[in-house]
Design a protein around this motif. Structure first.
Motif, PDB file in Angstrom:
ATOM      1  N   PRO A   1      11.505  -3.632 -12.210  1.00  0.00           N
ATOM      2  CA  PRO A   1      12.294  -2.502 -11.708  1.00  0.00           C
ATOM      3  C   PRO A   1      11.397  -1.312 -11.354  1.00  0.00           C
ATOM      4  CG  PRO A   1      13.168  -3.347 -13.798  1.00  0.00           C
ATOM      5  CD  PRO A   1      11.811  -3.921 -13.618  1.00  0.00           C
ATOM      6  N   SER A   2      11.704  -0.687 -10.271  1.00  0.00           N
ATOM      7  CA  SER A   2      11.118   0.599  -9.886  1.00  0.00           C
ATOM      8  C   SER A   2       9.592   0.607  -9.953  1.00  0.00           C
ATOM      9  CB  SER A   2      11.723   1.705 -10.761  1.00  0.00           C
ATOM     10  OG  SER A   2      11.418   2.977 -10.263  1.00  0.00           O
ATOM     11  N   ALA A   3       9.032   1.577 -10.715  1.00  0.00           N
ATOM     12  CA  ALA A   3       7.585   1.798 -10.733  1.00  0.00           C
ATOM     13  C   ALA A   3       6.790   0.642 -11.300  1.00  0.00           C
ATOM     14  CB  ALA A   3       7.277   3.071 -11.521  1.00  0.00           C
ATOM     15  N   SER A   4       7.438  -0.237 -12.055  1.00  0.00           N
ATOM     16  CA  SER A   4       6.698  -1.341 -12.668  1.00  0.00           C
ATOM     17  C   SER A   4       6.240  -2.372 -11.642  1.00  0.00           C
ATOM     18  CB  SER A   4       7.547  -2.024 -13.738  1.00  0.00           C
ATOM     19  OG  SER A   4       8.706  -2.610 -13.182  1.00  0.00           O
ATOM     20  N   GLY A   5       6.701  -2.246 -10.403  1.00  0.00           N
ATOM     21  CA  GLY A   5       6.254  -3.154  -9.355  1.00  0.00           C
ATOM     22  C   GLY A   5       4.837  -2.881  -8.890  1.00  0.00           C
ATOM     23  N   LYS A   6       4.252  -1.784  -9.373  1.00  0.00           N
ATOM     24  CA  LYS A   6       2.907  -1.398  -8.938  1.00  0.00           C
ATOM     25  C   LYS A   6       1.885  -2.502  -9.193  1.00  0.00           C
ATOM     26  CE  LYS A   6      -0.808   1.889  -9.964  1.00  0.00           C
ATOM     27  NZ  LYS A   6      -1.212   3.088 -10.746  1.00  0.00           N
ATOM     28  N   GLY A   7       1.934  -3.105 -10.382  1.00  0.00           N
ATOM     29  CA  GLY A   7       0.950  -4.125 -10.728  1.00  0.00           C
ATOM     30  C   GLY A   7       1.012  -5.336  -9.819  1.00  0.00           C
ATOM     31  N   ILE A   8       2.218  -5.769  -9.454  1.00  0.00           N
ATOM     32  CA  ILE A   8       2.380  -6.944  -8.592  1.00  0.00           C
ATOM     33  C   ILE A   8       1.861  -6.637  -7.182  1.00  0.00           C
ATOM     34  CG2 ILE A   8       3.987  -8.626  -7.660  1.00  0.00           C
ATOM     35  CD1 ILE A   8       3.787  -8.722 -10.683  1.00  0.00           C
ATOM     36  N   VAL A   9       2.222  -5.474  -6.664  1.00  0.00           N
ATOM     37  CA  VAL A   9       1.754  -5.082  -5.331  1.00  0.00           C
ATOM     38  C   VAL A   9       0.237  -4.973  -5.313  1.00  0.00           C
ATOM     39  CG1 VAL A   9       1.768  -3.242  -3.602  1.00  0.00           C
ATOM     40  CG2 VAL A   9       3.906  -3.924  -4.713  1.00  0.00           C
ATOM     41  N   ASP A  10      -0.320  -4.437  -6.396  1.00  0.00           N
ATOM     42  CA  ASP A  10      -1.775  -4.268  -6.473  1.00  0.00           C
ATOM     43  C   ASP A  10      -2.489  -5.621  -6.476  1.00  0.00           C
ATOM     44  OD1 ASP A  10      -3.936  -2.328  -6.659  1.00  0.00           O
ATOM     45  OD2 ASP A  10      -4.311  -3.168  -8.654  1.00  0.00           O
ATOM     46  N   LEU A  11      -1.900  -6.621  -7.139  1.00  0.00           N
ATOM     47  CA  LEU A  11      -2.493  -7.957  -7.127  1.00  0.00           C
ATOM     48  C   LEU A  11      -2.566  -8.507  -5.704  1.00  0.00           C
ATOM     49  CD1 LEU A  11      -0.821  -9.642 -10.243  1.00  0.00           C
ATOM     50  CD2 LEU A  11      -3.224  -8.980  -9.997  1.00  0.00           C
ATOM     51  N   ALA A  12      -1.533  -8.216  -4.916  1.00  0.00           N
ATOM     52  CA  ALA A  12      -1.523  -8.658  -3.513  1.00  0.00           C
ATOM     53  C   ALA A  12      -2.592  -7.930  -2.711  1.00  0.00           C
ATOM     54  CB  ALA A  12      -0.149  -8.430  -2.903  1.00  0.00           C
ATOM     55  N   GLU A  13      -2.760  -6.643  -2.963  1.00  0.00           N
ATOM     56  CA  GLU A  13      -3.789  -5.851  -2.262  1.00  0.00           C
ATOM     57  C   GLU A  13      -5.186  -6.349  -2.636  1.00  0.00           C
ATOM     58  OE1 GLU A  13      -3.287  -3.945   0.108  1.00  0.00           O
ATOM     59  OE2 GLU A  13      -1.443  -2.796  -0.125  1.00  0.00           O
ATOM     60  N   ILE A  14      -5.380  -6.708  -3.908  1.00  0.00           N
ATOM     61  CA  ILE A  14      -6.673  -7.230  -4.360  1.00  0.00           C
ATOM     62  C   ILE A  14      -7.001  -8.529  -3.622  1.00  0.00           C
ATOM     63  CG2 ILE A  14      -7.866  -8.285  -6.335  1.00  0.00           C
ATOM     64  CD1 ILE A  14      -6.466  -6.245  -8.125  1.00  0.00           C
ATOM     65  N   MET A  15      -5.991  -9.357  -3.428  1.00  0.00           N
ATOM     66  CA  MET A  15      -6.202 -10.657  -2.785  1.00  0.00           C
ATOM     67  C   MET A  15      -6.676 -10.508  -1.345  1.00  0.00           C
ATOM     68  SD  MET A  15      -3.645 -13.945  -2.527  1.00  0.00           S
ATOM     69  CE  MET A  15      -4.280 -14.718  -4.006  1.00  0.00           C
ATOM     70  N   VAL A  16      -6.153  -9.505  -0.651  1.00  0.00           N
ATOM     71  CA  VAL A  16      -6.492  -9.373   0.772  1.00  0.00           C
ATOM     72  C   VAL A  16      -7.590  -8.346   1.028  1.00  0.00           C
ATOM     73  CG1 VAL A  16      -4.175 -10.021   1.466  1.00  0.00           C
ATOM     74  CG2 VAL A  16      -4.723  -7.594   1.179  1.00  0.00           C
ATOM     75  N   GLY A  17      -7.974  -7.578   0.020  1.00  0.00           N
ATOM     76  CA  GLY A  17      -8.951  -6.509   0.214  1.00  0.00           C
ATOM     77  C   GLY A  17     -10.249  -6.760  -0.514  1.00  0.00           C
ATOM     78  N   ASP A  18     -11.013  -5.647  -0.703  1.00  0.00           N
ATOM     79  CA  ASP A  18     -12.307  -5.710  -1.366  1.00  0.00           C
ATOM     80  C   ASP A  18     -12.262  -5.032  -2.736  1.00  0.00           C
ATOM     81  OD1 ASP A  18     -13.385  -6.931   0.902  1.00  0.00           O
ATOM     82  OD2 ASP A  18     -13.696  -4.972   1.864  1.00  0.00           O
ATOM     83  N   LYS A  19     -11.069  -4.852  -3.279  1.00  0.00           N
ATOM     84  CA  LYS A  19     -10.919  -4.108  -4.527  1.00  0.00           C
ATOM     85  C   LYS A  19     -11.358  -4.909  -5.746  1.00  0.00           C
ATOM     86  CE  LYS A  19      -7.457  -1.517  -7.173  1.00  0.00           C
ATOM     87  NZ  LYS A  19      -6.043  -1.114  -7.257  1.00  0.00           N
ATOM     88  N   ALA A  20     -11.323  -6.224  -5.667  1.00  0.00           N
ATOM     89  CA  ALA A  20     -11.612  -7.051  -6.837  1.00  0.00           C
ATOM     90  C   ALA A  20     -13.047  -6.861  -7.309  1.00  0.00           C
ATOM     91  CB  ALA A  20     -11.362  -8.521  -6.507  1.00  0.00           C
TER      92      ALA A  20
END
Length: 364
Positions: free
Chosen positions: A247-266
């Motif tokens: 719910p709400s703000a707790s979705g941050k972690g899931i979205v961030d995992l997706a960003e890590i997969m496609v970006g250079d953040k890892a």
């Protein structure tokens, strides 16, 4: 039971008193009974009669009883059958039966028998794997210098000790997160966690494992992954990807995992795979982080066949935008329920229904 004991003790007391009076009469040295003695004799007879009646009514009855509104009543045997039928045929408690339901179906005997059958059920529940338990684990927060953080949880469902290595017996693991203004307790006080557990216990054969976590809403993908690994080490999760409800703000972690997969953040190549390693399906409820996510990150879910059920309230404009974006970009199933931003709390029954339907549709 206490009432029956009191009745019996009272009856015995009356009988003892009556016996003493009769002994006194027999021991009287006078040939004619005085007025006072006659009164005592009358009282003795009355006491003996009353004690007999009270003892008779304290014994189990099989006669029919009459309820209200034209109820013809039911014998104790019929009442037992009524309760067993209401509990799905097993006689074991699987759902609450209101006194009004019992009265209408089986009369007063059904109510009394149901109360009697409930004695000892609390003890049975102690060994029930479907009961809700509470606990805590620790995990290392890599974002805060490696310090240990406490993660409290509610657990419901089979433990990993209850399942076999056979993949067919593996439980469906669901992790419940919470929004910024809430805690894991809201899943319980709203009745949602209890409903999942009851439905799971009755219909799914105990194959749904639920964990409601007090993970901070500030947790990014890295912290979510570390917390996940801690739950696996503590044998609360199997290590296979799980279904996240965020719910709400707790979705941050899931979205961030997706960003890590496609970006250079890892920070390491292995972290780029954490989304598929951890997430089997995603159920965001008006998760605002979606609106800040890149299109490439959102497309990852469809690319790797991670199904999404996006839910929002009809009074939540921001939530509606989240759902629309996930529907058009990540091929999410979209659902609108009656309520505001925390719509899962506004429409808990409908929420549970949509989640279960989603799990079934996707073979989860």
């Amino acid at each position: 039971k206490n009432s029956t004991h009191k009745i019996i003790l009272t009856s015995l007391s009356f009988a003892a008193s009556s016996n003493n009076i009769m002994v006194s009469i027999r021991q009287s040295s006078t040939r004619s009974l005085t007025s006072n003695t006659l009164k005592l004799a009358a009282f003795a007879v009355l006491a003996l009669t009353l004690s007999s009646v009270l003892i008779m009514f304290s014994l189990p009855q099989t006669v029919t009883t009459t309820g209200n509104a034209g109820n013809t009543g039911a014998s104790a045997t019929e009442a037992e059958a009524t309760i067993i039928a209401a509990r799905g045929g097993s006689g074991k408690k699987s759902e609450e039966i209101s006194p009004n339901q019992l009265l209408r179906k089986g009369g007063v005997n059904a109510i009394l028998l149901n109360a009697n059958n409930n004695v000892g059920e609390d003890e049975e529940d102690e060994d029930d794997p479907m009961k809700i338990t509470e606990g805590k684990v620790t995990y290392e927060d890599a974002n805060k210098g490696g310090g240990a953080k406490l993660l409290s949880y509610y657990h419901c469902g089979p433990t990993l000790h209850d399942t076999n290595a056979n993949q067919e017996d593996a439980p469906t693991e669901v992790v419940l997160l919470h929004g910024a203004a809430f805690t894991k307790t809201d899943w319980k006080t709203s009745g949602i966690l209890d409903t999942f557990c009851e439905i799971n216990n009755d219909e799914d054969g105990g194959n749904l494992l639920l964990l409601a976590l007090d993970l901070p809403v500030s947790a990014d993908g890295v912290e979510l992954g570390i917390a996940f690994d801690s739950l696996v080490r503590n044998q609360l999760l199997s290590g296979s990807p799980v279904i996240f409800i965020s719910p709400s703000a707790s979705g941050k972690g899931i979205v961030d995992l997706a960003e890590i997969m496609v970006g250079d953040k890892a920070s390491s190549p292995s972290k780029k795979k954490d989304l598929t390693r951890i997430v089997k399906a995603w159920i965001p409820v008006a998760s605002g982080s979606v609106l800040k996510a890149s299109e490439e990150a959102l497309k990852v879910f469809e690319t790797y066949e991670i199904p999404i059920l996006s839910i929002h309230g009809d009074k939540d404009e921001m939530g509606k935008k989240v759902t629309e974006m996930l529907g058009s970009t990540a091929n999410a199933k979209t659902v609108e329920l009656s309520g505001g931003h925390p719509v899962y709390l506004d429409s808990p029954d409908e929420f549970v229904s949509e989640v279960l339907q989603f799990l079934e549709e996707n073979g989860l």
